[in-house]
Design an enzyme around this catalytic site. Structure first.
Site, PDB file in Angstrom:
ATOM      1  N   ARG A 187       1.140  -1.131  -0.005  1.00 39.28           N
ATOM      2  CA  ARG A 187       0.467   0.067   0.307  1.00 39.28           C
ATOM      3  C   ARG A 187       0.633   1.333   0.104  1.00 39.28           C
ATOM      4  O   ARG A 187       1.773   1.528   1.018  1.00 39.28           O
ATOM      5  CB  ARG A 187      -0.598  -0.127   1.314  1.00 39.28           C
ATOM      6  CG  ARG A 187      -1.899  -1.185   1.515  1.00 39.28           C
ATOM      7  CD  ARG A 187      -2.929  -1.279   2.186  1.00 39.28           C
ATOM      8  NE  ARG A 187      -3.416  -2.260   2.978  1.00 39.28           N
ATOM      9  CZ  ARG A 187      -4.750  -2.875   3.435  1.00 39.28           C
ATOM     10  NH1 ARG A 187      -5.143  -1.555   4.206  1.00 39.28           N
ATOM     11  NH2 ARG A 187      -5.242  -3.433   3.223  1.00 39.28           N
ATOM     12  N   ARG A 229       2.141   1.464  10.196  1.00 34.36           N
ATOM     13  CA  ARG A 229       2.043   1.745   8.838  1.00 34.36           C
ATOM     14  C   ARG A 229       3.102   1.456   7.550  1.00 34.36           C
ATOM     15  O   ARG A 229       4.024   2.533   7.731  1.00 34.36           O
ATOM     16  CB  ARG A 229       1.156   3.253   9.073  1.00 34.36           C
ATOM     17  CG  ARG A 229       0.167   2.853   8.303  1.00 34.36           C
ATOM     18  CD  ARG A 229      -0.808   4.651   7.887  1.00 34.36           C
ATOM     19  NE  ARG A 229      -1.259   3.876   9.010  1.00 34.36           N
ATOM     20  CZ  ARG A 229      -1.991   4.525   9.031  1.00 34.36           C
ATOM     21  NH1 ARG A 229      -3.155   3.563   8.281  1.00 34.36           N
ATOM     22  NH2 ARG A 229      -3.490   4.242  10.381  1.00 34.36           N
ATOM     23  N   GLU A 242      -5.742  -1.557  15.957  1.00 34.74           N
ATOM     24  CA  GLU A 242      -6.413  -2.286  14.738  1.00 34.74           C
ATOM     25  C   GLU A 242      -5.632  -3.590  14.845  1.00 34.74           C
ATOM     26  O   GLU A 242      -4.053  -2.858  13.782  1.00 34.74           O
ATOM     27  CB  GLU A 242      -7.017  -1.561  13.741  1.00 34.74           C
ATOM     28  CG  GLU A 242      -7.660  -2.414  12.837  1.00 34.74           C
ATOM     29  CD  GLU A 242      -7.749  -2.236  11.588  1.00 34.74           C
ATOM     30  OE1 GLU A 242      -8.047  -2.446  10.623  1.00 34.74           O
ATOM     31  OE2 GLU A 242      -7.892  -0.387  11.228  1.00 34.74           O
ATOM     32  N   SER A 292      -9.738  -6.284  10.399  1.00 36.65           N
ATOM     33  CA  SER A 292     -11.085  -5.824  10.667  1.00 36.65           C
ATOM     34  C   SER A 292     -12.157  -6.694   9.342  1.00 36.65           C
ATOM     35  O   SER A 292     -11.241  -7.230   8.330  1.00 36.65           O
ATOM     36  CB  SER A 292     -10.531  -4.283   9.120  1.00 36.65           C
ATOM     37  OG  SER A 292     -12.233  -3.354   8.989  1.00 36.65           O
ATOM     38  N   ARG A 343       1.888  -6.416  12.650  1.00 33.81           N
ATOM     39  CA  ARG A 343       0.490  -5.745  13.990  1.00 33.81           C
ATOM     40  C   ARG A 343       0.450  -7.090  15.119  1.00 33.81           C
ATOM     41  O   ARG A 343       0.666  -6.580  16.268  1.00 33.81           O
ATOM     42  CB  ARG A 343      -0.569  -5.207  13.782  1.00 33.81           C
ATOM     43  CG  ARG A 343      -0.576  -3.600  12.554  1.00 33.81           C
ATOM     44  CD  ARG A 343      -1.170  -3.210  12.546  1.00 33.81           C
ATOM     45  NE  ARG A 343      -1.567  -2.486  11.253  1.00 33.81           N
ATOM     46  CZ  ARG A 343      -2.063  -1.197  11.829  1.00 33.81           C
ATOM     47  NH1 ARG A 343      -3.217  -1.048  12.157  1.00 33.81           N
ATOM     48  NH2 ARG A 343      -1.976  -0.136  10.590  1.00 33.81           N
TER      49      ARG A 343
END
Length: 431
Positions: free
Chosen positions: A269, A284, A356, A359, A398
């Site tokens: 990403r 991130r 987070e 999801s 994560r």
């Protein structure tokens, strides 16, 4: 993609529902395009009928030996043909405009989705686990990894650039152990079928799951030699894209539903909309890994399966003994394609907050309509749109961050969670 029939029937009602997502549907533009489409379509049909009628008259004139009339009718047919071609071109243009507008409209939220504009308005539904009490100064994962000598962002920046990481030795092995543990749990305990998928996908696949055209800036595009006959490709932002597209343009039998897949892939990403956020560490990154869970099911089962999906992701954290909370996203924080979403947030002592880590979303028939992913309803014998769902089970990087921070020791070592010891060759500690 939303149902065009529902939009045509009551665009104002759809606009009101989309307000919960903070999306303003341009009803005036949609209605104007629809009026143009109907007008041009009617003109096209009338021209087609007129040309067909005149063509029949040509045959009758020829049989009657009236060449002059036949020639006159042929001239009329040619004129009608030109007018018809122009009308069809106009119809294609307005339909393309409608298609582009439809592609920009997000999914409608489920009625149970709470009101709200940002993540601060998400509603907690449960918590699990107890926060560990430390009798020494807590480090974040960056400092834990640096002290171990196994996590290096400077070397990654030299090799590639910012927002990449190099892991070494037992930390790299721990990362791999987490991946294998997640895959085995979902396959052996939750009944998922493992799939290995391409890491490059075409534009049609990204359109099918809703990443294109809206989120092109967040993707890494890989130009392809045009002489090869292939179109440009994109690195996958999540395994959701290639795995969900397995059923694109398919009509599944009822016996084939429901399908549940698990896939481990890297994800890429550009984070175009996230500059300045989480620049420290591995939260991130431009490249990270996930174990992704994807479901394709009957519409009447998708809400039930969403709850199962969330439970499957939570089991991983429970086995790792990592405290977490589960929240339902408010309308303003809900993703473009999502009908309803739960986020699972793991406790990070180094940040003193929940972050987070998964999801889990029910997309309803939104993606299926874009992909034409259908199943044959045995009660009607007709193809109907399936429902698709996906969620992280979990984001591997994560999860590694959470292990480093929750299992750190005062001497700089990290205790290996008990469930991972067999994957670490019996090691109970790294450092």
């Amino acid at each position: 993609m939303l149902d065009i029939k529902a939009l045509r029937a009551d665009p104002e009602a759809i606009a009101a529902l989309l307000k919960k997502k903070g999306f303003d549907l341009d009803v005036a533009t949609f209605s104007e395009l629809e009026e143009r489409r109907k007008s041009i379509q009617m003109e096209t049909e009338n021209l087609q009928q007129s040309r067909n009628s005149v063509s029949k008259q040509i045959g009758s004139a020829m049989k009657a030996g009236d060449k002059a009339l036949a020639d006159d009718l042929k001239a009329q047919t040619a004129t009608l043909g030109d007018d018809l071609a122009k009308a069809k071109e106009q119809l294609n243009d307005v339909q393309s405009e409608l298609e582009a507008l439809l592609e920009s409209i997000p999914n409608i939220p489920h009625s149970s989705v709470p009101e709200g504009a940002t993540e601060d308005d998400n509603v907690e539904v449960r918590r699990w686990g107890t926060h560990r009490t430390f009798d020494f100064d807590i480090k974040d994962h960056v400092d834990v990894g640096a002290e171990l000598g196994m996590l290096d962002f400077e070397v990654a920046a030299k090799i590639t650039g910012s927002r990449f990481a190099v892991m070494r030795s037992d930390l790299a092995r721990l990362h791999r152990a987490l991946t294998q543990f997640m895959l085995n749990t979902h396959i052996e305990e939750h009944g998922y079928s493992e799939v290995y998928v391409p890491y490059l996908v075409n534009a049609a696949s990204l359109k099918g799951t809703g990443q294109l055209p809206k989120f092109e800036a967040d993707l890494f595009k890989v130009p392809v030699d045009k002489d090869s006959g292939n179109s440009d490709l994109y690195l996958i932002p999540t395994a959701e894209v290639p795995v969900t597209n397995i059923v694109r343009d398919e009509i599944l039998n009822d016996a084939e539903l429901h399908q549940q897949y698990v896939a481990h892939t890297p994800c890429f990403r550009s984070e175009a909309g996230s500059y300045g956020r989480d620049t420290r560490g591995m939260i991130r990154q431009h490249q990270f890994e996930k174990v992704e869970l994807v479901h394709v099911c009957r519409p009447d089962r998708s809400e039930e399966i969403l709850e199962q999906l969330v439970g499957h992701a939570e089991v991983i954290l429970q086995k790792l003994n990592l405290p977490y909370r589960t929240v339902i996203l408010c309308g303003g924080d809900l993703g473009f394609s999502a009908y309803k979403t739960y986020d699972i947030e793991v406790w990070l002592p180094g940040q003193q907050k929940f972050r987070e880590i998964s999801s889990c979303s029910n997309m309803g028939d939104f993606q299926a309509r874009r992909m034409q992913a259908r199943w044959r309803n045995p009660e009607t014998g007709k193809p109907e749109l399936a429902h698709t769902l996906n969620g992280s089970g979990l984001a591997v990087g994560r999860t590694l961050v959470a292990v480093l921070e929750n299992y750190q020791n005062e001497d700089g070592s990290v205790t290996v969670p008990e469930v991972l010891v067999p994957y670490m060759g019996g090691k109970t500690q790294i450092g």
